[in-house]
Design a protein around this motif. Structure first.
Motif, PDB file in Angstrom:
ATOM      1  N   ALA B 151       0.824  -1.213   0.000  1.00 53.49           N
ATOM      2  CA  ALA B 151       0.000   0.000   0.000  1.00 53.49           C
ATOM      3  C   ALA B 151       0.855   1.260   0.000  1.00 53.49           C
ATOM      4  O   ALA B 151       0.485   2.285  -0.571  1.00 53.49           O
ATOM      5  N   LEU B 152       2.000   1.193   0.629  1.00 55.84           N
ATOM      6  CA  LEU B 152       2.840   2.383   0.755  1.00 55.84           C
ATOM      7  C   LEU B 152       3.775   2.614  -0.429  1.00 55.84           C
ATOM      8  O   LEU B 152       4.365   3.677  -0.541  1.00 55.84           O
ATOM      9  N   ALA B 153       3.913   1.616  -1.270  1.00 55.42           N
ATOM     10  CA  ALA B 153       4.964   1.690  -2.288  1.00 55.42           C
ATOM     11  C   ALA B 153       4.609   2.631  -3.440  1.00 55.42           C
ATOM     12  O   ALA B 153       3.448   2.827  -3.778  1.00 55.42           O
ATOM     13  N   ALA B 180       0.601   2.781  -7.810  1.00 55.10           N
ATOM     14  CA  ALA B 180       2.005   2.410  -7.983  1.00 55.10           C
ATOM     15  C   ALA B 180       2.282   1.940  -9.408  1.00 55.10           C
ATOM     16  O   ALA B 180       1.410   1.383 -10.073  1.00 55.10           O
ATOM     17  N   SER B 181       3.502   2.168  -9.840  1.00 57.88           N
ATOM     18  CA  SER B 181       3.951   1.638 -11.121  1.00 57.88           C
ATOM     19  C   SER B 181       4.393   0.195 -10.894  1.00 57.88           C
ATOM     20  O   SER B 181       5.222  -0.072 -10.028  1.00 57.88           O
ATOM     21  N   LEU B 253      -2.038   5.641   6.464  1.00 65.90           N
ATOM     22  CA  LEU B 253      -0.807   4.943   6.103  1.00 65.90           C
ATOM     23  C   LEU B 253       0.084   5.841   5.267  1.00 65.90           C
ATOM     24  O   LEU B 253       1.287   5.890   5.440  1.00 65.90           O
ATOM     25  N   ARG B 254      -0.526   6.539   4.341  1.00 66.25           N
ATOM     26  CA  ARG B 254       0.289   7.445   3.523  1.00 66.25           C
ATOM     27  C   ARG B 254      -0.590   8.440   2.803  1.00 66.25           C
ATOM     28  O   ARG B 254      -1.705   8.101   2.385  1.00 66.25           O
ATOM     29  N   ILE B 299      -3.954   6.789   1.282  1.00 65.47           N
ATOM     30  CA  ILE B 299      -3.977   5.346   1.518  1.00 65.47           C
ATOM     31  C   ILE B 299      -4.094   5.157   3.025  1.00 65.47           C
ATOM     32  O   ILE B 299      -3.244   5.663   3.776  1.00 65.47           O
ATOM     33  N   GLY B 300      -5.132   4.513   3.446  1.00 66.20           N
ATOM     34  CA  GLY B 300      -5.297   4.412   4.894  1.00 66.20           C
ATOM     35  C   GLY B 300      -6.258   3.316   5.294  1.00 66.20           C
ATOM     36  O   GLY B 300      -6.779   2.575   4.460  1.00 66.20           O
ATOM     37  N   GLU B 301      -6.452   3.227   6.579  1.00 68.12           N
ATOM     38  CA  GLU B 301      -7.348   2.212   7.124  1.00 68.12           C
ATOM     39  C   GLU B 301      -8.566   2.925   7.710  1.00 68.12           C
ATOM     40  O   GLU B 301      -8.453   3.656   8.688  1.00 68.12           O
TER      41      GLU B 301
END
Lengths: 102, 326
Positions: B151-153, B180-181, B253-254, B299-301
């Protein structure tokens, strides 16, 4: 309450985000948030001479809390609805030096 | 000061991190890299597998980099940067941190923002996650840390695509992180990314090399994009950061994005944050393409897009109210 944004939606969405079951109603004097036995009325204070505009939160008991801006309204409201709530604090950039670093 | 990029290479156990790292270090354009390898377990072995036999390879034994050795990581990076500045090691122009397979990358990302010494000299480069084409889909459904890594990438390498088709793993990855790529790799070699250095370090805004995601929620991780057509006052952005930190904390998360600030509409601001920690705002000299809208990827919960949008709208309105003449 007519503002340049939807205060009722903001408070309703906020309660949903916080996981607090609440009924939110808009009236002529503000927006009422009913959660359990608690009702909080959130109103905008219009600018008066010598005083900045801001916000006021009122309980039916007559207790009043003031907030300067929206973040303060949200913090106060959540604190009233969720007494154990502890707000986080933003760390932007290098405001502190992590333990162990040089 | 020109800040060095620090890339974080993450990925679950056995997903091909070290193999990919070895390929990365063989690339001529990326040869000038210092590498910090984190070991997890009683016997250090990962550093033996990294083919980088000089003083720019540093091993961090004794625990997982995301928790127990965070202080060690800060010290290690500081020592590395001191050595570079004093000319006491071979030159390098980037740092790659390879985490353990069970590490959560957020604390590392946050360390770079919050450590005064490091944040002055380094900036977060890319978060790269490796996902195994064979076991990846199962791993993602089973382990929270694997989901968080993905998720963070910013960049995802689906490894072992000679053993299994990429599609199932890529589909699973897209559920957790549609921004993400994603490229496939065999023995660490990327299949279709052009020059590795471009794929890794292109100067476009973070996370916008693919179409922006629609809002969706998968196994508790939600991803959505807040888009604004008109520039946002800087004060409203600062207040939004405060509100996010106050109310979301570790659930965020980001967040990453490019912001059209009203005060500098020609130079977009880059926002990056994880949990309650936000990196210093960087400004691009110009927009990377013709799209000059504010775009913030969350991006989170358990984060509601409508709440974030309602807060931002309120803050913009309130800042405007306090700015006479607007």
């Amino acid at each position: 309450m007519k503002l340049g944004f939807d205060l009722e939606a903001l408070l309703s969405q906020s309660c949903a985000q916080w996981g607090i079951a609440a009924r939110v109603e808009s009236g002529s004097e503000g927006v009422d948030v009913h959660a359990g036995a608690l009702t909080i009325r959130v109103s905008r204070i219009v600018s008066a001479e010598g005083k900045r505009p801001g916000w006021v939160l009122r309980a039916p008991s007559g207790q009043v809390w003031e907030a300067r801006a929206v973040p303060g309204v949200l913090l106060r409201l959540r604190g009233l609805l969720e007494p154990k709530f502890e707000p986080g604090r933003a760390l932007v950039g290098a405001r502190y030096v992590a333990e162990g670093s040089q | 000061m020109n800040r060095l990029p620090v890339h974080v290479l993450t990925g679950f156990l056995g997903s091909g991190k070290t193999t990919f790292l070895n390929q990365l270090l063989k690339d001529e354009a990326l040869e000038q890299s210092a590498v910090v390898v984190n070991e997890f377990g009683d016997i250090s072995i990962d550093h033996l597998l990294v083919e980088h036999s000089d003083d720019r390879l540093i091993e961090l034994p004794g625990g997982c980099v995301c928790c127990a050795v965070r202080g060690d990581l800060a010290e290690t990076l500081a020592a590395l940067l001191h050595a570079r500045e004093a000319g006491r090691c071979q030159a390098f122009d980037r740092i790659v941190i390879e985490t353990t397979g069970v590490a959560e990358p957020v604390p590392i990302v946050n360390l770079l923002a919050t450590d005064a010494f490091l944040s002055e000299r380094t900036r977060l480069g890319r978060v790269i996650a490796t996902v195994d084409a064979v076991n990846g889909p199962q791993t993602l459904s089973r382990y929270v840390s694997a989901r968080r890594q993905v998720a963070l990438a910013d960049r995802i390498v689906v490894s072992k695509t000679d053993l299994a088709p990429i599609a199932p793993a890529a589909a699973e990855v897209a559920r957790f992180n549609p921004t993400a790529s994603v490229v496939s790799a065999v023995s660490g070699r990327l299949a279709s990314a052009g020059r590795l250095v471009d794929w890794l370090e292109e100067q476009a805004s973070p996370g916008f090399s693919v179409p922006l995601p629609d809002s969706h929620d998968h196994q508790g991780i939600s991803t959505f994009t807040v888009v604004r057509e008109t520039p946002v006052p800087g004060a409203a952005l600062a207040l939004l950061i405060e509100v996010l930190a106050q109310h979301l904390g570790a659930r965020l998360l980001r967040v990453k994005g490019i912001v059209a600030l009203r005060e500098s509409p020609e130079s977009p601001a880059l926002l990056q944050g994880a949990q309650h920690v936000f990196h210093p705002i960087d400004f691009l000299p110009q927009w990377p393409d013709t799209d000059t809208r504010t775009r913030l990827v969350f991006i989170g919960e358990g984060i509601e897009q409508r709440w974030v949008e309602a807060v931002l709208d309120a803050l913009v309105w309130e800042v405007d109210q306090q700015s006479p003449g607007r």
